[in-house]
Design an enzyme around this catalytic site. Structure first.
Site, mmCIF file in Angstrom:
data_model
loop_
_atom_site.group_PDB
_atom_site.id
_atom_site.type_symbol
_atom_site.label_atom_id
_atom_site.label_comp_id
_atom_site.label_asym_id
_atom_site.label_seq_id
_atom_site.Cartn_x
_atom_site.Cartn_y
_atom_site.Cartn_z
ATOM 1 N N GLU A 72 0.620 -1.208 0.018
ATOM 2 C CA GLU A 72 -0.135 -0.238 -0.168
ATOM 3 C C GLU A 72 1.250 1.573 -0.132
ATOM 4 O O GLU A 72 0.028 2.536 -0.716
ATOM 5 C CB GLU A 72 -0.928 0.186 0.770
ATOM 6 C CG GLU A 72 -1.539 -1.251 0.756
ATOM 7 C CD GLU A 72 -3.098 -0.630 0.281
ATOM 8 O OE1 GLU A 72 -3.013 0.564 -0.541
ATOM 9 O OE2 GLU A 72 -3.624 -1.807 0.215
ATOM 10 N N GLU A 131 8.586 -21.565 8.242
ATOM 11 C CA GLU A 131 8.433 -20.923 9.516
ATOM 12 C C GLU A 131 9.602 -20.994 10.214
ATOM 13 O O GLU A 131 10.092 -19.947 10.825
ATOM 14 C CB GLU A 131 7.403 -20.066 10.036
ATOM 15 C CG GLU A 131 6.821 -21.055 10.903
ATOM 16 C CD GLU A 131 5.974 -21.306 11.545
ATOM 17 O OE1 GLU A 131 5.540 -21.251 12.646
ATOM 18 O OE2 GLU A 131 4.344 -20.805 11.382
#
Length: 303
Positions: A86, A117
């Site tokens: 954004e 992870e």
């Protein structure tokens, strides 16, 4: 010791207040979730001094040519990608300025790649590939604060003397001890035990939005409360750009539209051109030469 830390983490996830969750009606379910969500803002509020300190330190790094690297796995990584994506359209900055590193890469945005992870090597390799240096900022995001992928990224960033920031949502953690700065609200156990896409995800979204918006504002990318560097890539945003130029300059939308058409719908450039009576070439030069000056500062320089 690793097992002890993991066991303690899993124990803290248990929410004894919602053990009857699956037996509730639809209205009772959403009411309970809503009540839990209401506690998140207060948890984040307690961390505002830490968030403000991070804003100041991050801004200093970026003013000297640094970049931000968000690092996370699962939900944390997806929220990092969302916030970084954004920044270019909202503030007109390069996509290179705020980058997100998610365990599992782009594939992990659309489907779970949970096993990655635990890979410390993958995080370090990705930071190396992007040539992270002591000018940069590495922000690790993890609900528990113990995710190996994210821990390794912070450790590597610290080794390089990059500014390191940890964002965790169950209070202080292993990551808090590693990072230069720690943001660690405790949102409490989730209504759905272990589902950190809920309260923890909400808290992370709030904190990342605060950080990026505040840092970009300190870098001069906002005038008053207006997005003067917004990328007007569609009709709605073009109308918004016209409104910004009209408001700042005190001119009609039609005049604002004419100015914007000359500068590829860049509000800041249109404002500089109008207020300083300059050519398109000159305002291009100003914005390139002084990228981290506010509109007010740029106007004062040439007025």
């Amino acid at each position: 010791m690793k097992e002890d830390a993991l066991s303690e983490c899993l124990k803290n996830e248990s929410n004894q207040e919602t053990t009857q969750f699956s037996e509730l009606s639809a209205l009772e379910l959403v009411t309970l979730i809503n009540s839990a969500d209401m506690t998140v803002a207060n948890a984040v509020k307690k961390e505002l001094p830490a968030i403000a300190k991070a804003v100041e330190r991050i801004t200093e790094r970026l003013q000297k040519g640094g970049r931000i690297f968000y690092v996370g796995a699962g939900t944390s990584g997806r929220l990092a990608v969302l916030d970084s994506a954004e920044c270019p359209p909202t503030f007109g900055v390069s996509p290179a300025l705020v980058q997100a590193i998610i365990a599992g890469g782009h594939d992990a945005m659309l489907k779970a790649v949970e096993n990655i992870e635990d890979s410390q090597e993958a995080a370090i390799e990705e930071l190396q590939r992007r040539h992270v240096s002591d000018k940069d900022v590495v922000i690790g995001i993890a609900a528990s604060g113990r995710t190996p992928f994210t821990v390794a990224a912070l450790q590597y960033g610290k080794k390089l003397k990059a500014l390191t920031v940890s964002i965790t949502t169950r209070g202080k953690s292993m990551m808090s001890e590693i990072a230069d700065l720690s943001i660690a609200p405790d949102v409490g156990a989730e209504v759905l035990t272990g589902s950190t896409r809920m309260k923890s995800g909400t808290a992370q979204k709030m904190i990342l939005g605060m950080l990026s918006t505040s840092v970009m504002t300190k870098l001069g990318k906002v005038h008053k409360n207006l997005m003067v560097d917004v990328v007007a890539s569609n009709e709605k945003l073009q109308r918004r750009a016209e409104g910004i130029v009209s408001e700042v300059c005190g001119i009609s939308h039609e005049t604002a539209r004419t100015l914007l058409q000359m500068v590829n719908y860049h509000p800041r450039k249109a404002i500089l051109m109008y207020e300083l009576h300059l050519s398109v070439e000159k305002v291009d030069q100003i914005t390139q030469q002084y990228p981290y000056r506010s509109l007010q500062q740029q106007l004062a320089l040439f007025n």
